[in-house]
Design a protein around this motif. Structure first.
Motif, PDB file in Angstrom:
ATOM      1  N   MET A   1      41.924 -88.475 -25.632  1.00 29.92           N
ATOM      2  CA  MET A   1      42.081 -89.436 -24.536  1.00 29.92           C
ATOM      3  C   MET A   1      41.316 -89.024 -23.285  1.00 29.92           C
ATOM      4  O   MET A   1      41.355 -89.709 -22.278  1.00 29.92           O
ATOM      5  N   GLY A   2      40.604 -87.891 -23.373  1.00 28.69           N
ATOM      6  CA  GLY A   2      39.785 -87.457 -22.249  1.00 28.69           C
ATOM      7  C   GLY A   2      40.472 -86.499 -21.295  1.00 28.69           C
ATOM      8  O   GLY A   2      39.932 -86.201 -20.229  1.00 28.69           O
ATOM      9  N   ALA A   3      41.644 -85.988 -21.635  1.00 34.10           N
ATOM     10  CA  ALA A   3      42.355 -85.053 -20.758  1.00 34.10           C
ATOM     11  C   ALA A   3      41.707 -83.677 -20.828  1.00 34.10           C
ATOM     12  O   ALA A   3      41.166 -83.267 -21.856  1.00 34.10           O
ATOM     13  N   THR A   4      41.739 -82.976 -19.718  1.00 32.63           N
ATOM     14  CA  THR A   4      41.248 -81.599 -19.684  1.00 32.63           C
ATOM     15  C   THR A   4      42.315 -80.669 -20.263  1.00 32.63           C
ATOM     16  O   THR A   4      43.438 -81.074 -20.566  1.00 32.63           O
ATOM     17  N   LYS A   5      41.935 -79.385 -20.398  1.00 31.61           N
ATOM     18  CA  LYS A   5      42.879 -78.426 -20.961  1.00 31.61           C
ATOM     19  C   LYS A   5      44.079 -78.237 -20.047  1.00 31.61           C
ATOM     20  O   LYS A   5      45.229 -78.162 -20.509  1.00 31.61           O
ATOM     21  N   SER A   6      43.851 -78.155 -18.733  1.00 31.76           N
ATOM     22  CA  SER A   6      44.972 -77.984 -17.810  1.00 31.76           C
ATOM     23  C   SER A   6      45.877 -79.217 -17.815  1.00 31.76           C
ATOM     24  O   SER A   6      47.110 -79.093 -17.748  1.00 31.76           O
ATOM     25  N   GLU A   7      45.299 -80.406 -17.888  1.00 32.50           N
ATOM     26  CA  GLU A   7      46.114 -81.618 -17.963  1.00 32.50           C
ATOM     27  C   GLU A   7      46.900 -81.671 -19.269  1.00 32.50           C
ATOM     28  O   GLU A   7      48.053 -82.122 -19.298  1.00 32.50           O
ATOM     29  N   THR A   8      46.301 -81.202 -20.357  1.00 33.65           N
ATOM     30  CA  THR A   8      47.003 -81.162 -21.637  1.00 33.65           C
ATOM     31  C   THR A   8      48.193 -80.211 -21.570  1.00 33.65           C
ATOM     32  O   THR A   8      49.278 -80.507 -22.099  1.00 33.65           O
ATOM     33  N   VAL A   9      47.987 -79.070 -20.911  1.00 37.45           N
ATOM     34  CA  VAL A   9      49.089 -78.104 -20.785  1.00 37.45           C
ATOM     35  C   VAL A   9      50.221 -78.705 -19.962  1.00 37.45           C
ATOM     36  O   VAL A   9      51.403 -78.612 -20.334  1.00 37.45           O
ATOM     37  N   LYS A  10      49.872 -79.353 -18.831  1.00 37.22           N
ATOM     38  CA  LYS A  10      50.902 -79.887 -17.937  1.00 37.22           C
ATOM     39  C   LYS A  10      51.569 -81.144 -18.485  1.00 37.22           C
ATOM     40  O   LYS A  10      52.791 -81.299 -18.374  1.00 37.22           O
ATOM     41  N   ARG A  11      50.813 -82.041 -19.064  1.00 33.80           N
ATOM     42  CA  ARG A  11      51.347 -83.351 -19.445  1.00 33.80           C
ATOM     43  C   ARG A  11      51.839 -83.416 -20.891  1.00 33.80           C
ATOM     44  O   ARG A  11      52.658 -84.284 -21.211  1.00 33.80           O
ATOM     45  N   VAL A  12      51.338 -82.546 -21.764  1.00 31.32           N
ATOM     46  CA  VAL A  12      51.668 -82.646 -23.189  1.00 31.32           C
ATOM     47  C   VAL A  12      52.371 -81.385 -23.693  1.00 31.32           C
ATOM     48  O   VAL A  12      53.468 -81.458 -24.262  1.00 31.32           O
ATOM     49  N   LEU A  13      51.736 -80.249 -23.490  1.00 30.49           N
ATOM     50  CA  LEU A  13      52.234 -79.018 -24.116  1.00 30.49           C
ATOM     51  C   LEU A  13      53.576 -78.581 -23.545  1.00 30.49           C
ATOM     52  O   LEU A  13      54.538 -78.329 -24.288  1.00 30.49           O
ATOM     53  N   LEU A  14      53.652 -78.464 -22.206  1.00 29.25           N
ATOM     54  CA  LEU A  14      54.903 -78.001 -21.602  1.00 29.25           C
ATOM     55  C   LEU A  14      56.068 -78.964 -21.816  1.00 29.25           C
ATOM     56  O   LEU A  14      57.181 -78.522 -22.122  1.00 29.25           O
ATOM     57  N   PRO A  15      55.885 -80.286 -21.680  1.00 30.22           N
ATOM     58  CA  PRO A  15      57.013 -81.175 -22.012  1.00 30.22           C
ATOM     59  C   PRO A  15      57.468 -81.061 -23.459  1.00 30.22           C
ATOM     60  O   PRO A  15      58.663 -81.128 -23.758  1.00 30.22           O
ATOM     61  N   ALA A  16      56.518 -80.866 -24.381  1.00 27.89           N
ATOM     62  CA  ALA A  16      56.897 -80.743 -25.788  1.00 27.89           C
ATOM     63  C   ALA A  16      57.640 -79.440 -26.058  1.00 27.89           C
ATOM     64  O   ALA A  16      58.564 -79.387 -26.880  1.00 27.89           O
ATOM     65  N   ALA A  17      57.233 -78.374 -25.364  1.00 28.81           N
ATOM     66  CA  ALA A  17      57.839 -77.058 -25.598  1.00 28.81           C
ATOM     67  C   ALA A  17      58.983 -76.755 -24.649  1.00 28.81           C
ATOM     68  O   ALA A  17      59.556 -75.662 -24.719  1.00 28.81           O
ATOM     69  N   LEU A  18      59.318 -77.685 -23.774  1.00 26.95           N
ATOM     70  CA  LEU A  18      60.327 -77.413 -22.749  1.00 26.95           C
ATOM     71  C   LEU A  18      61.683 -76.985 -23.317  1.00 26.95           C
ATOM     72  O   LEU A  18      62.288 -76.036 -22.806  1.00 26.95           O
ATOM     73  N   PRO A  19      62.209 -77.644 -24.355  1.00 21.41           N
ATOM     74  CA  PRO A  19      63.506 -77.179 -24.872  1.00 21.41           C
ATOM     75  C   PRO A  19      63.468 -75.731 -25.352  1.00 21.41           C
ATOM     76  O   PRO A  19      64.373 -74.953 -25.074  1.00 21.41           O
ATOM     77  N   GLY A  20      62.410 -75.349 -26.061  1.00 21.28           N
ATOM     78  CA  GLY A  20      62.307 -73.974 -26.529  1.00 21.28           C
ATOM     79  C   GLY A  20      62.128 -72.987 -25.403  1.00 21.28           C
ATOM     80  O   GLY A  20      62.702 -71.893 -25.420  1.00 21.28           O
ATOM     81  N   VAL A  21      61.324 -73.340 -24.415  1.00 17.15           N
ATOM     82  CA  VAL A  21      61.129 -72.459 -23.268  1.00 17.15           C
ATOM     83  C   VAL A  21      62.438 -72.288 -22.497  1.00 17.15           C
ATOM     84  O   VAL A  21      62.772 -71.182 -22.047  1.00 17.15           O
ATOM     85  N   ALA A  22      63.187 -73.390 -22.355  1.00 17.43           N
ATOM     86  CA  ALA A  22      64.483 -73.292 -21.676  1.00 17.43           C
ATOM     87  C   ALA A  22      65.424 -72.366 -22.437  1.00 17.43           C
ATOM     88  O   ALA A  22      66.167 -71.569 -21.839  1.00 17.43           O
TER      89      ALA A  22
END
Length: 478
Positions: free
Chosen positions: A367-388
């Motif tokens: 979709m044209g997102a950069t790596k930092s945007e992918t980390v903030k918008r996709v990766l961290l929300p997906a991994a948030l339960p495990g990180v918590a």
């Protein structure tokens, strides 16, 4: 002598394994049939029957040899020793065993006891040697009998695989039972003595009292404090240090995990990750020394200098600002504890981030997102339960830490949220209350079990919450 017999038993077990495997192969070839089990399983069957009974006998002998030796030594003691008081007689036998192995006798025994001491020491050595030799011989006999039993039974139709799997199942079941019984024993011991404590001190006073001073008079005619058992200052100190530790460990550990998972190249990851995890192997007492000898003085000088500049504090004779804070403070303990927790948070978060499906990253990049945007918008929300969940597990680890707090935060039970002040925690007070000769019928000593039960329940709740969060995460992304 114990290790000699253990080495002999290991050699017999290895020979039994090799011999049973060869015998099973030979008998199957002679019979012209294919055996029910593989030769290796026959070897394992022989190894179990040789090693298990002999090791059990050797272990029982090592456990019960000391009380048997003490009883035998006391039964044949001379009249002068028998006439002693029970405590002096026990001290005499203990000193005699020390003398028997070559230690110098204590200069507290007069004649004729001093002469009897050497004789009893020699007799103690003979008794211990006889018991050790007898236990070793019994173990060897059990190993030989077990080997004969197996070698007489080996034939092609022997179900050795089923027998070995049965032994493995019994072993696993026994380990599970031991773990369960250990947990039940811990809970029962805590609960029993904690209830005894709460019979003396009301639960409301303990959980909501604001003064902690467990020093009380031991005797009725002794002048001393009546004791105050309000644990709120301990809870506040534990929460303050845990909060400071998480403020250090959470961002540093999480950012380290993001770097290792998304930005680091394979050579960099191969170097950075092991170096970071070296921190997990450092003993907590070393962290305590580091906090007391390095971080504490550095923080003290820094805050005293800043405070002197801001308030124009007085100078001492050498031109230095007078002390406003000491080496021991909550900030020192929390900061060093946070460093200790960094590999814990980083390793768990790294595994959780790597468990996020690659398809989510690829879709974001498409979709044209950069790596930092992918980390903030996709990766961290997906991994948030495990990180918590990882952060909650780190919190429970921080709550249970003792050595760093003992050396870096002090022992003062203060109801404060000032990170530059000395505080204490629940675990430190447990150690303090149970150090030295204590009377286990006084509220002072039993207070340790009340604190232990409270700490156990808090950490149990945190672990349950963390496991629930992690399970929800795994169900969603596995």
């Amino acid at each position: 002598m114990f290790w000699l017999f253990l080495l002999i038993l290991a050699a017999l077990a290895a020979l039994g394994f090799v011999g049973a495997r060869a015998l099973a192969t030979t008998r199957a070839r002679e019979a012209g049939v294919r055996g029910h089990s593989r030769p290796t399983q026959h070897g394992l069957y022989a190894l179990i029957w040789i090693a298990a009974p002999s090791l059990a006998i050797l272990l029982l002998a090592s456990i019960f040899s000391t009380p048997i030796a003490n009883q035998t030594l006391a039964a044949g003691a001379p009249a002068e020793v028998v006439a002693l008081e029970p405590m002096k007689r026990a001290a005499f036998f203990s000193d005699a065993q020390r003398v028997g192995v070559g230690a110098a006798p204590l200069q507290i025994w007069e004649a004729p006891l001093s002469e009897r001491l050497i004789q009893e020491g020699r007799r103690a050595v003979e008794i211990n040697r006889m018991l050790s030799f007898g236990g070793g011989v019994a173990a060897l006999i059990a190993a030989i009998l077990g080997g004969l039993f197996v070698f007489l039974r080996i034939r092609p139709d022997l179900r050795a695989r089923n027998a070995v799997e049965g032994w493995v199942a019994i072993t696993l079941f026994a380990c599970s039972v031991v773990a369960i019984l250990t947990t039940l024993g811990i809970v029962a011991s805590l609960l029993w003595d904690a209830l005894r404590f709460f019979e003396t001190v009301p639960v409301f006073e303990f959980l909501f009292g604001t003064k902690w001073s467990p020093q009380i008079a031991i005797r009725a005619d002794q002048v001393g404090s009546t004791g105050a058992f309000g644990a709120v200052p301990l809870f506040a100190g534990t929460f303050l240090i845990m909060l400071i530790a998480m403020c250090v460990a959470a961002p540093v550990g999480l950012f380290s995990a993001i770097y290792l998972s998304e930005y680091a190249s394979r050579p960099s990851r191969a170097v950075v990750k092991p170096v970071l995890e070296i921190l997990a192997g450092v003993p907590t007492v070393v962290y305590g020394f580091f906090a007391a000898l390095t971080v504490g003085p550095a923080f003290r000088d820094f805050f005293n200098t800043i405070g002197g500049w801001l308030v124009g504090g007085p100078l001492d004779g050498m031109g230095q600002y007078l002390l406003l804070v000491q080496n021991q403070m909550a900030l020192v303990a929390g900061a060093v504890m946070g460093i200790m927790l960094i590999p814990f948070v980083s390793s768990l978060s790294d595994d959780i981030l790597n468990a996020v499906p690659q398809s989510l990253r690829d879709g974001s990049y498409a979709m044209g997102a950069t790596k930092s945007e992918t980390v903030k918008r996709v990766l961290l929300p997906a991994a948030l339960p495990g990180v918590a969940g990882a952060l909650l597990l780190a919190m429970s680890r921080a709550i249970g830490e003792t050595m760093i707090v003992t050396k870096a935060a002090g022992l003062a039970a203060k109801l404060t949220l000032n990170p530059l002040d000395t505080v204490t925690t629940v675990t430190v007070q447990i150690v303090t209350l149970l150090t030295g000769d204590q009377e286990f019928d006084s509220p002072k000593t039993l207070a340790a079990f009340g604190l232990g039960l409270t700490l156990f329940l808090v950490t149990l709740c945190l672990n349950i919450i963390a496991q629930r969060i992690v399970q929800t995460y795994r169900e969603q992304y596995d």
